[in-house]
Write a protein that holds these residues in place. Sequence first.
Motif, PDB file in Angstrom:
ATOM      1  N   TYR A 177       0.860  -1.189   0.000  1.00 35.88           N
ATOM      2  CA  TYR A 177       0.000   0.000   0.000  1.00 35.88           C
ATOM      3  C   TYR A 177       0.897   1.240   0.000  1.00 35.88           C
ATOM      4  O   TYR A 177       1.427   1.650   1.040  1.00 35.88           O
ATOM      5  N   ILE A 178       1.071   1.833  -1.178  1.00 36.02           N
ATOM      6  CA  ILE A 178       2.034   2.920  -1.340  1.00 36.02           C
ATOM      7  C   ILE A 178       1.664   4.127  -0.481  1.00 36.02           C
ATOM      8  O   ILE A 178       2.534   4.871  -0.020  1.00 36.02           O
ATOM      9  N   ASN A 179       0.367   4.310  -0.215  1.00 33.06           N
ATOM     10  CA  ASN A 179      -0.041   5.423   0.641  1.00 33.06           C
ATOM     11  C   ASN A 179       0.625   5.326   2.009  1.00 33.06           C
ATOM     12  O   ASN A 179       1.107   6.318   2.559  1.00 33.06           O
ATOM     13  N   ASN A 199      -5.734   3.116   2.869  1.00 33.78           N
ATOM     14  CA  ASN A 199      -6.507   3.673   1.755  1.00 33.78           C
ATOM     15  C   ASN A 199      -6.282   5.172   1.642  1.00 33.78           C
ATOM     16  O   ASN A 199      -6.264   5.889   2.653  1.00 33.78           O
ATOM     17  N   LYS A 200      -6.131   5.662   0.411  1.00 32.54           N
ATOM     18  CA  LYS A 200      -6.150   7.095   0.176  1.00 32.54           C
ATOM     19  C   LYS A 200      -7.576   7.586   0.388  1.00 32.54           C
ATOM     20  O   LYS A 200      -8.534   6.912   0.012  1.00 32.54           O
ATOM     21  N   GLN A 201      -7.697   8.768   0.967  1.00 34.87           N
ATOM     22  CA  GLN A 201      -9.031   9.226   1.351  1.00 34.87           C
ATOM     23  C   GLN A 201      -9.374  10.602   0.810  1.00 34.87           C
ATOM     24  O   GLN A 201     -10.186  11.317   1.373  1.00 34.87           O
ATOM     25  N   GLY A 202      -8.720  10.996  -0.256  1.00 38.02           N
ATOM     26  CA  GLY A 202      -9.103  12.218  -0.933  1.00 38.02           C
ATOM     27  C   GLY A 202      -8.559  13.496  -0.340  1.00 38.02           C
ATOM     28  O   GLY A 202      -8.832  14.578  -0.834  1.00 38.02           O
ATOM     29  N   GLY A 209     -10.498  14.836   7.830  1.00 38.95           N
ATOM     30  CA  GLY A 209     -11.679  13.998   7.943  1.00 38.95           C
ATOM     31  C   GLY A 209     -11.446  12.551   7.631  1.00 38.95           C
ATOM     32  O   GLY A 209     -12.358  11.843   7.220  1.00 38.95           O
ATOM     33  N   SER A 210     -10.203  12.064   7.805  1.00 40.96           N
ATOM     34  CA  SER A 210      -9.888  10.704   7.425  1.00 40.96           C
ATOM     35  C   SER A 210     -10.015   9.716   8.577  1.00 40.96           C
ATOM     36  O   SER A 210      -9.977   8.518   8.356  1.00 40.96           O
ATOM     37  N   SER A 211     -10.156  10.185   9.801  1.00 42.69           N
ATOM     38  CA  SER A 211     -10.329   9.282  10.931  1.00 42.69           C
ATOM     39  C   SER A 211     -11.739   8.695  10.920  1.00 42.69           C
ATOM     40  O   SER A 211     -12.661   9.243  10.301  1.00 42.69           O
ATOM     41  N   VAL A 212     -11.931   7.579  11.602  1.00 41.22           N
ATOM     42  CA  VAL A 212     -13.250   6.976  11.693  1.00 41.22           C
ATOM     43  C   VAL A 212     -14.223   7.949  12.362  1.00 41.22           C
ATOM     44  O   VAL A 212     -15.376   8.094  11.944  1.00 41.22           O
ATOM     45  N   ALA A 213     -13.750   8.648  13.393  1.00 44.61           N
ATOM     46  CA  ALA A 213     -14.611   9.591  14.112  1.00 44.61           C
ATOM     47  C   ALA A 213     -15.097  10.714  13.209  1.00 44.61           C
ATOM     48  O   ALA A 213     -16.194  11.255  13.401  1.00 44.61           O
ATOM     49  N   VAL A 246     -12.173   6.250   6.755  1.00 48.36           N
ATOM     50  CA  VAL A 246     -11.937   4.827   7.015  1.00 48.36           C
ATOM     51  C   VAL A 246     -10.833   4.613   8.038  1.00 48.36           C
ATOM     52  O   VAL A 246     -10.574   3.472   8.433  1.00 48.36           O
ATOM     53  N   GLY A 247     -10.200   5.676   8.489  1.00 47.13           N
ATOM     54  CA  GLY A 247      -9.216   5.546   9.550  1.00 47.13           C
ATOM     55  C   GLY A 247      -7.932   4.890   9.105  1.00 47.13           C
ATOM     56  O   GLY A 247      -7.562   4.922   7.932  1.00 47.13           O
TER      57      GLY A 247
END
Length: 342
Positions: free
Chosen positions: A88-90, A268-271, A275-279, A283-284
């Motif tokens: 996973y390169i990210n 996962n890349k998240q854009g 806002g990338s945490s589950v909270a 997807v965290g």
Amino acid sequence: MKLATLKNGGRDGTLVVVSRDLARCQTVGEIARTLQQALDNWDEVQPRLALVYDMLNNGQARHAIAFEPKRCHSPLPRAYQWADGSAYINHVELVRKARGAALPPEFHVDPLMYQGGSDSFVGPCDPVLACDEAWGIDFEAEVAVITGDVPIGASPEQCAQQIRLLMLVNDVSLRNLVPAELAKGFGFLQSKPASAFSPVAVTPDELGAAWQDSKAHLPLAVELNGAPFGKPNAGVDMTFNFARLVAHVAKTRELEAGSVIGSGTVSNKQGGLFGSSVANGGVGYCCIAEVRMYETIEEGKPRTPFMRFGDRVRIEMRDGSGASIFGAIDQVVERCVPAAGG
């Protein structure tokens, strides 16, 4: 089919076949005493093990007992080889940024991989041992495969046919020991203690349609101290699938049955960075190092601590109906008391 190893019967444990719902299991000493023995004779024993599996699932097994993950070792308590990739390169890019290192362009076409210690793995419910919190104790949630015999120079297509089983992994990292080790130019050693694997190893068909292109297209759920920490999809943003990873190892050597190849931390890349945490609806993450990197970028410094003594991590993958596939890795960090020396 689902297989596990109970902590009895010697150093390599006792092989059991486990029901699909992870409720019951049965020893199969007359077929194979250990998982390594089964892998060494896979073509012969696999149909016999599958028959026991069918009987367990149909309620026809005569000597079934309750399956208890706490009684399990890792499916292979030790292995001839444990090689862990960074598919996973990210994740690779983020962790390297945390060290102030750029991502070489060749990482997008040539897998990054290290060879870990495989003489002794840790059971799925055994503690994570460390002598000092200052070492930067981190978990890394991954997927791994166990191979059959792979000839030297095997193609990815050939390697895909030799993937016998899948497992989950907690590839523990001691982050604060990493920079000094890598500066020596020889790679990880002390910063990579014994890894833990899921209670159960499964044949790829157990994932159904989620097993595509040698990838597990399902979320990998991580909890830290009972709170959701990550749920990235293991089939998304995986630059190198398992067939490619196995072929990478086989480029210059043959692999013996029972070799374990890891995916590296699922990421996962998240854009974007926010806002990338589950909270926050994302997807965290599957390790603490990633969230610390995001915090550094967003806030100037990390604020999430690495694991402390008493912290608990849980790693699990569920199918589309919500049923656990591999059982859970469920570990608490404990202080290791060094052996008294003379």
